[in-house]
Design a protein around this motif. Sequence first.
Motif, short mmCIF file in Angstrom:
data_model
loop_
_atom_site.label_atom_id
_atom_site.label_comp_id
_atom_site.label_asym_id
_atom_site.label_seq_id
_atom_site.Cartn_x
_atom_site.Cartn_y
_atom_site.Cartn_z
N GLN A 1 0.83 -1.17 -0.01
CA GLN A 1 0.00 -0.07 -0.03
C GLN A 1 0.88 1.36 0.11
O GLN A 1 0.51 2.18 -0.67
CB GLN A 1 -0.88 0.18 1.18
N SER B 1 2.26 2.07 -3.46
CA SER B 1 1.33 2.46 -4.48
C SER B 1 1.02 4.20 -3.92
O SER B 1 1.06 4.94 -4.84
CB SER B 1 -0.23 1.79 -4.21
N GLU B 2 0.97 4.23 -2.34
CA GLU B 2 0.74 5.52 -2.08
C GLU B 2 2.12 6.70 -2.41
O GLU B 2 1.59 7.78 -2.19
CB GLU B 2 0.28 5.66 -0.99
N ARG C 1 7.79 6.71 -5.62
CA ARG C 1 8.09 5.19 -5.18
C ARG C 1 9.36 4.84 -5.46
O ARG C 1 9.96 4.06 -4.61
CB ARG C 1 7.04 4.46 -5.84
N ALA D 1 -0.06 5.06 6.23
CA ALA D 1 -0.28 6.57 6.41
C ALA D 1 0.95 6.97 7.40
O ALA D 1 1.44 8.13 7.18
CB ALA D 1 -1.58 6.92 6.87
N LEU E 1 4.17 6.86 5.31
CA LEU E 1 3.97 7.99 4.38
C LEU E 1 4.20 9.46 5.04
O LEU E 1 5.16 10.23 4.56
CB LEU E 1 2.74 8.23 3.58
#
Length: 199
Positions: A93, A96-97, A102, A186, A189
Amino acid sequence: MAIALAVASTITMVAPHAYAQDSADPHAHHHMMKGMTMTSMVDYTVPAVMLVRDDGQTVSLKNEVDDGRPVVLTFIYTTCTSICPMISQTMSQLQSELGADRDKVHLVSISIDPEQDTPERLREYAKKFGAGPEWQHYTGTVAASVATQRAFNVYRGDKMSHTPVTLFRAAPGKPWLRFDGFATAADLLHAYQQPVASN
C-alpha cells in the motif's frame, strides 16, 4: 534516552500523539493495547553482513541501505500466515501511495527464515504483493539473518515468536524511527514526507 510516541490507529478518547520519556530497558518488549503502535527513535548500526537479494545477487546489507534513499525496513518469512502478510500488505500500500516518489524510497524486507526462503521463494512472495523494483527481499545464511535481527533488536530466538516491527530511516547516518506494532501506510508516508518537507 529514546523518545517513545504512542500512536492510536483507532479512534479513542486519548490524544492521538502522547509523548513520554522512555526509561525502560531498550531490549524489553513493548506491551501495547490492540490498535496501538509504539514508536521510538533509535540509533542502530547496520551490521557488516552479506545477504542474498531476491534476484540472486550476494550484496552487502550496508551498501544496500546506505544508497542515499530513505529506507523502510521490515522482517518477514514467506510461510508466515499472520503478521508477515499484514506487514507486506502495508508495504504494498505504501508503494502505491508514494506515487511518483516510489523510486525515491528503498523498501527492504529481510527473511527471518533463510533456510526455507530461497531467492526464488522470495520472488514469488514479492510478486504476490506487487513488489516493484524499489522493494527488495533478502535472505542469506542463518548467521547473517540472526546478526541482522540482533542489530535491529528484533531477534526473538524463533520465527514463530516474532513481533511486528517496521523501521524507517530518512537518510544514511540518521536515527531509525521504530514502529513496534502494525504501522500503517499512512504512518510510513507521514514519516517519509515529514523530513522531506522540512529540508
